[in-house]
Design an enzyme around this catalytic site. Structure first.
Site, PDB file in Angstrom:
ATOM      1  N   GLY A  84     -10.266 -12.078 -12.538  1.00  0.00           N
ATOM      2  CA  GLY A  84      -9.394 -10.730 -12.313  1.00  0.00           C
ATOM      3  C   GLY A  84      -8.118 -10.302 -13.918  1.00  0.00           C
TER       4      GLY A  84
ATOM      5  N   GLU B  54     -13.190  -9.304  -8.691  1.00  0.00           N
ATOM      6  CA  GLU B  54     -13.699  -9.960  -7.796  1.00  0.00           C
ATOM      7  C   GLU B  54     -13.979 -11.216  -7.813  1.00  0.00           C
ATOM      8  OE1 GLU B  54     -12.261 -12.390  -4.853  1.00  0.00           O
ATOM      9  OE2 GLU B  54     -11.625 -10.172  -4.794  1.00  0.00           O
TER      10      GLU B  54
ATOM     11  N   HIS C 184       0.896  -1.430   0.241  1.00  0.00           N
ATOM     12  CA  HIS C 184      -0.529  -0.397   0.046  1.00  0.00           C
ATOM     13  C   HIS C 184       0.627   1.339   0.171  1.00  0.00           C
ATOM     14  CE1 HIS C 184      -3.587  -2.767   1.613  1.00  0.00           C
ATOM     15  NE2 HIS C 184      -3.538  -2.514   0.590  1.00  0.00           N
TER      16      HIS C 184
ATOM     17  N   HIS D  41      -7.493  -8.277  -7.910  1.00  0.00           N
ATOM     18  CA  HIS D  41      -7.328  -9.375  -6.875  1.00  0.00           C
ATOM     19  C   HIS D  41      -8.302  -8.348  -5.677  1.00  0.00           C
ATOM     20  CE1 HIS D  41      -5.594 -11.609  -9.325  1.00  0.00           C
ATOM     21  NE2 HIS D  41      -5.947 -12.476  -8.953  1.00  0.00           N
TER      22      HIS D  41
ATOM     23  N   ASP E 167      -2.507  -8.480  -7.388  1.00  0.00           N
ATOM     24  CA  ASP E 167      -2.023  -9.274  -6.178  1.00  0.00           C
ATOM     25  C   ASP E 167      -2.887 -10.272  -5.794  1.00  0.00           C
ATOM     26  OD1 ASP E 167      -1.786  -9.357  -2.849  1.00  0.00           O
ATOM     27  OD2 ASP E 167      -3.045  -7.754  -2.516  1.00  0.00           O
TER      28      ASP E 167
ATOM     29  N   SER F  31      -6.037  -2.278  -0.343  1.00  0.00           N
ATOM     30  CA  SER F  31      -6.803  -1.798  -1.690  1.00  0.00           C
ATOM     31  C   SER F  31      -7.221  -0.396  -2.745  1.00  0.00           C
ATOM     32  CB  SER F  31      -5.224  -2.282  -2.983  1.00  0.00           C
ATOM     33  OG  SER F  31      -6.369  -3.870  -2.831  1.00  0.00           O
TER      34      SER F  31
END
Length: 295
Positions: A147, A122, A19, A42, A167, A104
Site C-alpha cells: 500500500g 492489499e 469510519h 490497507h 490504516d 472501509s
C-alpha cells in the site's frame, strides 16, 4: 509481517472512530461534482461476519459498534452527531441486520460516483482474495501490492482532488517510520490531497506514535503553514490502564499470543474538511465518555 487479521477486531471502538471520520471526508468530497480519486492502502477483506468465531472470540464488535449504535438509537443522537454519523449509521444498518460489518472499502464504494475512482491495495494473499469477492465495480481498482508503494507511485492522481486512508496494523515498530515517510513524500507532491491516518494508542509505543505524528505535522506545516490539520482520539480507557499487562507481554515469550490491548485510537487528518474539527471533537468526546463508563 502479515499475521494480522481484522476479522478479530471488526466493528470495535477503533473502527467506529475511523469510519466516522472516513464518512465525513467522503461526504465532503461529494459536495462538488468534480471527480475525485480515493486510495485505501490497507484494504483487508472489506466485509466481516460478526457471527464468525474470530469475532465472537474477542467480543469486540458486540462491545463496540453494536452497543454504541443501540445507545445512539435509544437516545436519538443522530442529529446531535451530524450528517456524517447519520450516513455511517444508515450504511451500517443494512449490514448489522445481517450480522455483518462493512470495512472501509465498502464504505468508500458507497460514496464513489461514476466520475470518481477508488484504488484499493492489499498485500495479504487471503485478504486480497476476500476483497475481490466482496468489493467490485467499474471504477474500482484492486491491487495486490504494498500500500505504501502503490500510493507513492500513483499520486498525484489525474483528477487532483481526492484522499487516502492509511490504516496499517502496526505489527512492526518500523510501521511508524514507514507511515511518516510515506505521508511526507505523498503530501509534498499532492499537497491538496486529504490524508487520513489511523493510529493505535498503546502505552508502550507512546514514543513511536508521538514521533510519527510530530514528523508528519511539522513537514506538512513546512510545505504550507496554513494546512488544516485535525487530530482526534477516542479513548476507551486511561493511558495506564494496560501498563502492567503490557509489561508482562513485552517481557514474556508469548507476546504474539497476548498482544497489548489498545486503550484507544486516533485519526490524523491533513487538509481537514470544513467543520470536521469541531464535529469530530464533539463526537470523540462523547464516544470516549460512553466507552469509559462501560469499562
Amino acid at each position: 509481517m502479515l499475521s494480522y487479521q481484522h476479522a478479530f477486531h471488526a466493528g470495535n471502538h477503533a473502527d467506529i472512530l475511523k469510519h466516522y471520520v472516513l464518512t465525513f471526508v467522503l461526504q465532503s468530497l461529494c459536495k462538488k461534482e468534480k471527480a475525485f480519486t480515493f486510495f485505501d492502502t490497507h484494504s483487508a477483506s472489506g466485509l466481516y461476519d460478526l457471527l464468525d468465531n474470530r469475532s465472537i472470540k474477542t467480543g469486540e464488535a458486540q462491545k463496540g459498534v453494536q452497543t454504541f449504535i443501540q445507545h445512539c438509537k435509544d437516545n436519538n443522537l443522530f442529529q446531535k452527531f451530524g450528517a456524517a454519523f447519520s450516513a455511517y449509521y444508515d450504511l451500517l444498518s443494512t449490514y448489522l441486520e445481517k450480522n455483518l460489518y462493512p470495512g472501509s472499502p465498502l464504505i468508500e464504494k458507497s460514496f464513489i460516483r461514476p466520475q470518481d475512482k477508488l484504488i484499493l491495495s492489499e498485500l495479504h494473499p487471503q485478504e486480497i482474495e476476500n476483497l475481490r469477492k466482496n468489493v467490485s465495480g467499474k471504477n474500482i481498482q484492486i491491487l495486490f501490492r504494498d500500500g505504501y508503494e502503490s500510493l507513492n507511485a500513483l499520486t498525484p492522481p489525474a483528477s487532483k482532488r481526492g484522499g487516502v486512508l492509511i490504516d496499517p496494523s502496526y505489527e512492526e515498530v518500523s510501521d511508524y517510520e514507514k507511515v511518516s515517510k510515506t505521508i511526507c513524500q505523498v503530501h509534498k507532491k499532492w499537497s491538496n490531497g486529504i490524508i487520513l491516518l489511523w493510529y493505535p494508542l498503546l502505552s508502550h509505543r507512546e514514543y513511536e506514535i508521538n514521533t510519527m505524528l510530530e514528523t508528519i505535522i511539522s513537514q506538512a506545516k513546512k510545505i504550507n503553514e496554513n494546512t488544516s490539520i485535525s487530530n482526534f482520539t477516542l479513548c476507551v480507557n486511561s493511558k495506564d490502564s494496560h501498563k502492567e499487562e503490557e509489561l508482562k507481554v513485552i517481557l514474556s515469550d508469548q507476546d504474539k499470543k497476548n498482544p497489548p490491548r489498545l486503550y484507544g485510537s486516533g485519526m490524523l487528518v491533513l487538509n481537514s474538511p470544513w467543520h470536521l474539527e469541531e464535529e469530530g471533537k464533539f463526537f470523540c468526546d462523547y464516544a470516549s465518555t460512553f466507552f469509559q463508563k462501560k469499562n
